[in-house]
Write a protein that holds these residues in place. Sequence first.
Motif, PDB file in Angstrom:
ATOM      1  N   GLN A 199      -3.666   5.848   1.309  1.00 32.84           N
ATOM      2  CA  GLN A 199      -3.730   6.472   2.622  1.00 32.84           C
ATOM      3  C   GLN A 199      -3.098   7.865   2.566  1.00 32.84           C
ATOM      4  O   GLN A 199      -2.074   8.055   1.933  1.00 32.84           O
ATOM      5  N   LEU A 200      -3.756   8.818   3.224  1.00 34.30           N
ATOM      6  CA  LEU A 200      -3.204  10.169   3.344  1.00 34.30           C
ATOM      7  C   LEU A 200      -2.733  10.358   4.767  1.00 34.30           C
ATOM      8  O   LEU A 200      -3.455  10.048   5.707  1.00 34.30           O
ATOM      9  N   LYS A 201      -1.529  10.892   4.911  1.00 37.37           N
ATOM     10  CA  LYS A 201      -1.075  11.239   6.255  1.00 37.37           C
ATOM     11  C   LYS A 201      -1.042  12.752   6.352  1.00 37.37           C
ATOM     12  O   LYS A 201      -0.223  13.408   5.702  1.00 37.37           O
ATOM     13  N   LEU A 202      -1.961  13.270   7.156  1.00 37.71           N
ATOM     14  CA  LEU A 202      -2.068  14.729   7.307  1.00 37.71           C
ATOM     15  C   LEU A 202      -0.870  15.249   8.053  1.00 37.71           C
ATOM     16  O   LEU A 202      -0.514  14.731   9.120  1.00 37.71           O
ATOM     17  N   ASP A 203      -0.254  16.265   7.495  1.00 36.47           N
ATOM     18  CA  ASP A 203       0.933  16.809   8.130  1.00 36.47           C
ATOM     19  C   ASP A 203       0.622  17.323   9.540  1.00 36.47           C
ATOM     20  O   ASP A 203      -0.471  17.798   9.830  1.00 36.47           O
ATOM     21  N   ARG A 204       1.622  17.218  10.371  1.00 36.99           N
ATOM     22  CA  ARG A 204       1.538  17.655  11.768  1.00 36.99           C
ATOM     23  C   ARG A 204       1.051  19.097  11.904  1.00 36.99           C
ATOM     24  O   ARG A 204       0.352  19.431  12.860  1.00 36.99           O
TER      25      ARG A 204
ATOM     26  N   ARG B 171       0.828  -1.215   0.000  1.00 38.05           N
ATOM     27  CA  ARG B 171       0.000   0.000   0.000  1.00 38.05           C
ATOM     28  C   ARG B 171       0.856   1.256   0.000  1.00 38.05           C
ATOM     29  O   ARG B 171       1.918   1.288   0.631  1.00 38.05           O
ATOM     30  N   VAL B 172       0.359   2.261  -0.658  1.00 41.27           N
ATOM     31  CA  VAL B 172       1.088   3.524  -0.757  1.00 41.27           C
ATOM     32  C   VAL B 172       0.402   4.589   0.095  1.00 41.27           C
ATOM     33  O   VAL B 172      -0.817   4.765   0.038  1.00 41.27           O
ATOM     34  N   SER B 173       1.206   5.277   0.902  1.00 44.56           N
ATOM     35  CA  SER B 173       0.718   6.367   1.748  1.00 44.56           C
ATOM     36  C   SER B 173       1.304   7.679   1.259  1.00 44.56           C
ATOM     37  O   SER B 173       2.498   7.736   0.965  1.00 44.56           O
ATOM     38  N   LEU B 174       0.498   8.711   1.233  1.00 37.02           N
ATOM     39  CA  LEU B 174       1.019  10.032   0.876  1.00 37.02           C
ATOM     40  C   LEU B 174       1.280  10.801   2.167  1.00 37.02           C
ATOM     41  O   LEU B 174       0.352  11.183   2.884  1.00 37.02           O
ATOM     42  N   ASP B 175       2.575  10.978   2.456  1.00 40.20           N
ATOM     43  CA  ASP B 175       3.022  11.551   3.726  1.00 40.20           C
ATOM     44  C   ASP B 175       2.978  13.080   3.670  1.00 40.20           C
ATOM     45  O   ASP B 175       3.028  13.657   2.593  1.00 40.20           O
TER      46      ASP B 175
END
Length: 294
Positions: A202-207, A179-183
């Motif tokens: 998957q999206l990883k919302l920036d801090r 799986r690919v996540s967009l960091d």
Amino acid sequence: AAKAAGKNTVVTYDPKHREQILGRQNLITDLRRTLQGDRAAGTFEVHYQPLVELGTGLISGCEALIRWRHAERGMIRPDHFIGLAETSGLAGEIDRWVLLEALHQVARWEAEGIGSIYVSVNLGRTSMLDPALADATLEALRVTGVEPSQLHLEITEHDELPREAGALTLALLTEAGVRVSLDDFGIGYTSLDYLHRYPVRQLKLDRSITSNLQTAPSSPLLEGIVAMAKSLQVDVVAEGIETEPQRERLADLGIAYGQGYHLCRPQPAEAMTSLLREAGPARLIPGQRAEGTQ
Ligand code: C2E
Ligand code: MG
Ligand code: MG
Ligand code: MG
């Protein structure tokens, strides 16, 4: 001559600049030696930070984060050497080392009956450009016996990355089940474009998005992202959750997963193993862990 060259032109030689360049060169040398296994220069370690289901506290996976234990300078965090590694041609090898190490760890957790979780591994710019990455990744999965679906690859935006860079690699790996996540989603200009370019799950919302929540009375941006993610059928992970109100708010907004010091800090492998043991088969996060590394 200095006057003719203009006021702002540096004609004198700056010893501080020279020192910086020397320091940089030394660090690159040490990085190379560490990669070659020279323990007199330093060692690499992978630390693990749980990715947690916000509603339930279930540990669904963990992110692999490299640490460099420099022989003289002590622990150096990736923000201080990944850039150097990228420009000195060492980053590809580092990413691959982390990938293999993290997959071995997942296999050990599996073998010890501790749990079946996924590991999320960061890919840098060099890795995105590496035509052999798909084969190397499939080989690492084969050697360790880890299910492809237990591997997530985190990609992030890079300046002037050629449009096609990594597209074929990630398509091949996705086909195999990875799986690919967009960091770091939400801080770059082309994040939305990356959603088209790559098979993102998957999206990883920036801090920074999480920390802005604290002050903002409403969250139209986040509501928009959640709606978009839903229609694209991608998961959302919020990074950098540092407080309970942030966790609650994110969960209320419909964000399913989170990561952050409030939930759990990145841990060395042994500490992560104990944490998973303690969590038991339900894999519920056993309270907040104040200790650990960063
Ligand atoms: P990232 O992939 O966005 O990883 C998340 C970073 O946020 C980690 O920093 C993590 O320790 C930190 N973090 C987690 N929760 C919190 C929180 O609640 N508050 C704050 N302030 N920070 C939090 P870390 O480990 O220093 O890594 C920094 C970056 O270095 C990573 O950002 C990633 O871009 C890069 N990196 C780490 N490991 C690797 C690797 O193996 N390969 C490559 N290419 N890059 C890596
Ligand atoms: Mg990451
Ligand atoms: Mg991130
Ligand atoms: Mg980040």
